[in-house]
Motif scaffolding. Structure first.
Motif, PDB file in Angstrom:
ATOM      1  N   GLN A  26    -102.652  81.608 -28.073  1.00  0.00           N
ATOM      2  CA  GLN A  26    -103.495  81.045 -29.114  1.00  0.00           C
ATOM      3  C   GLN A  26    -103.111  81.663 -30.447  1.00  0.00           C
ATOM      4  O   GLN A  26    -102.717  82.824 -30.521  1.00  0.00           O
ATOM      5  CB  GLN A  26    -104.963  81.323 -28.818  1.00  0.00           C
ATOM      6  N   ALA A  27    -103.218  80.869 -31.486  1.00  0.00           N
ATOM      7  CA  ALA A  27    -102.933  81.379 -32.824  1.00  0.00           C
ATOM      8  C   ALA A  27    -103.959  82.455 -33.179  1.00  0.00           C
ATOM      9  O   ALA A  27    -105.122  82.348 -32.813  1.00  0.00           O
ATOM     10  CB  ALA A  27    -102.993  80.240 -33.837  1.00  0.00           C
ATOM     11  N   PRO A  28    -103.521  83.508 -33.861  1.00  0.00           N
ATOM     12  CA  PRO A  28    -104.471  84.557 -34.233  1.00  0.00           C
ATOM     13  C   PRO A  28    -105.526  84.028 -35.204  1.00  0.00           C
ATOM     14  O   PRO A  28    -105.277  83.089 -35.956  1.00  0.00           O
ATOM     15  CB  PRO A  28    -103.597  85.613 -34.910  1.00  0.00           C
ATOM     16  N   THR A  29    -106.689  84.634 -35.147  1.00  0.00           N
ATOM     17  CA  THR A  29    -107.748  84.276 -36.086  1.00  0.00           C
ATOM     18  C   THR A  29    -107.961  85.453 -37.032  1.00  0.00           C
ATOM     19  O   THR A  29    -107.760  86.609 -36.663  1.00  0.00           O
ATOM     20  CB  THR A  29    -109.068  83.959 -35.353  1.00  0.00           C
ATOM     21  N   TYR A  30    -108.333  85.138 -38.264  1.00  0.00           N
ATOM     22  CA  TYR A  30    -108.517  86.164 -39.284  1.00  0.00           C
ATOM     23  C   TYR A  30    -109.905  86.035 -39.880  1.00  0.00           C
ATOM     24  O   TYR A  30    -110.466  84.949 -39.944  1.00  0.00           O
ATOM     25  CB  TYR A  30    -107.455  86.020 -40.376  1.00  0.00           C
ATOM     26  N   ALA A  31    -110.436  87.149 -40.355  1.00  0.00           N
ATOM     27  CA  ALA A  31    -111.791  87.171 -40.912  1.00  0.00           C
ATOM     28  C   ALA A  31    -111.901  86.352 -42.188  1.00  0.00           C
ATOM     29  O   ALA A  31    -112.960  85.823 -42.497  1.00  0.00           O
ATOM     30  CB  ALA A  31    -112.231  88.615 -41.175  1.00  0.00           C
ATOM     31  N   ASN A  32    -110.792  86.237 -42.933  1.00  0.00           N
ATOM     32  CA  ASN A  32    -110.821  85.448 -44.171  1.00  0.00           C
ATOM     33  C   ASN A  32    -109.408  85.020 -44.540  1.00  0.00           C
ATOM     34  O   ASN A  32    -108.424  85.466 -43.938  1.00  0.00           O
ATOM     35  CB  ASN A  32    -111.497  86.225 -45.307  1.00  0.00           C
ATOM     36  N   ASP A  33    -109.301  84.162 -45.560  1.00  0.00           N
ATOM     37  CA  ASP A  33    -108.009  83.620 -45.969  1.00  0.00           C
ATOM     38  C   ASP A  33    -107.089  84.698 -46.541  1.00  0.00           C
ATOM     39  O   ASP A  33    -105.870  84.628 -46.359  1.00  0.00           O
ATOM     40  CB  ASP A  33    -108.217  82.492 -46.992  1.00  0.00           C
ATOM     41  N   ASP A  34    -107.635  85.694 -47.215  1.00  0.00           N
ATOM     42  CA  ASP A  34    -106.799  86.770 -47.751  1.00  0.00           C
ATOM     43  C   ASP A  34    -106.072  87.511 -46.632  1.00  0.00           C
ATOM     44  O   ASP A  34    -104.874  87.786 -46.737  1.00  0.00           O
ATOM     45  CB  ASP A  34    -107.638  87.760 -48.571  1.00  0.00           C
ATOM     46  N   LEU A  35    -106.781  87.830 -45.560  1.00  0.00           N
ATOM     47  CA  LEU A  35    -106.138  88.508 -44.427  1.00  0.00           C
ATOM     48  C   LEU A  35    -105.069  87.621 -43.798  1.00  0.00           C
ATOM     49  O   LEU A  35    -103.986  88.099 -43.439  1.00  0.00           O
ATOM     50  CB  LEU A  35    -107.177  88.914 -43.381  1.00  0.00           C
TER      51      LEU A  35
END
Length: 127
Positions: A26-35
């Motif tokens: 699965q594609a990684p998930t990030y807390a926000n767009d900056d990360l």
């Protein structure tokens, strides 16, 4: 008639056993767009060259061509999410050889700055 019923039941069983195919990476998930932008910037660095490579850096920090060759022989990723403070970020970057991705060459603290809506590398040390 009986063979048709058995065939239908067998097919339904195979469909149930095969699942929906969601067991892959699965594609990684990030807390926000900056990360997300910072991770993408670092992960893609070793595969870029020429103008594409230069776009990863603030103008004053673009490495010399001889150093750019070294960057292309390496693989980069964050050891953990970088710390973002306003338009600045710092993160510990893991560095590995592209010839042997399992061989760690160490970790270095890199600095980043946000220019407009995107992030660029301000300081990137190599081992």
């Amino acid at each position: 008639m009986r063979s048709v019923l058995w065939t239908a039941l067998l097919c339904m069983g195979l469909v149930v056993l095969s699942g929906c195919g969601g067991g892959g990476m699965q594609a990684p998930t990030y807390a926000n767009d900056d990360l997300k932008q910072l991770h993408t910037l670092v992960n893609d660095l070793g595969e870029s060259s020429g103008q594409d490579f230069n776009r990863h850096f603030v103008k004053a920090s673009v490495p010399a061509r001889s150093t750019q060759v070294k960057f292309r022989q390496l693989i980069f990723s964050f050891a953990s999410d970088p710390t973002i403070t306003g338009n600045d970020a710092v993160g510990k970057v893991k560095i590995a050889s592209s010839n042997d991705p399992n061989k760690s060459l160490g970790e270095k603290d890199w600095k980043f700055v946000k220019e407009g809506t995107g992030w660029k590398i301000k300081e990137a040390q190599l081992p």
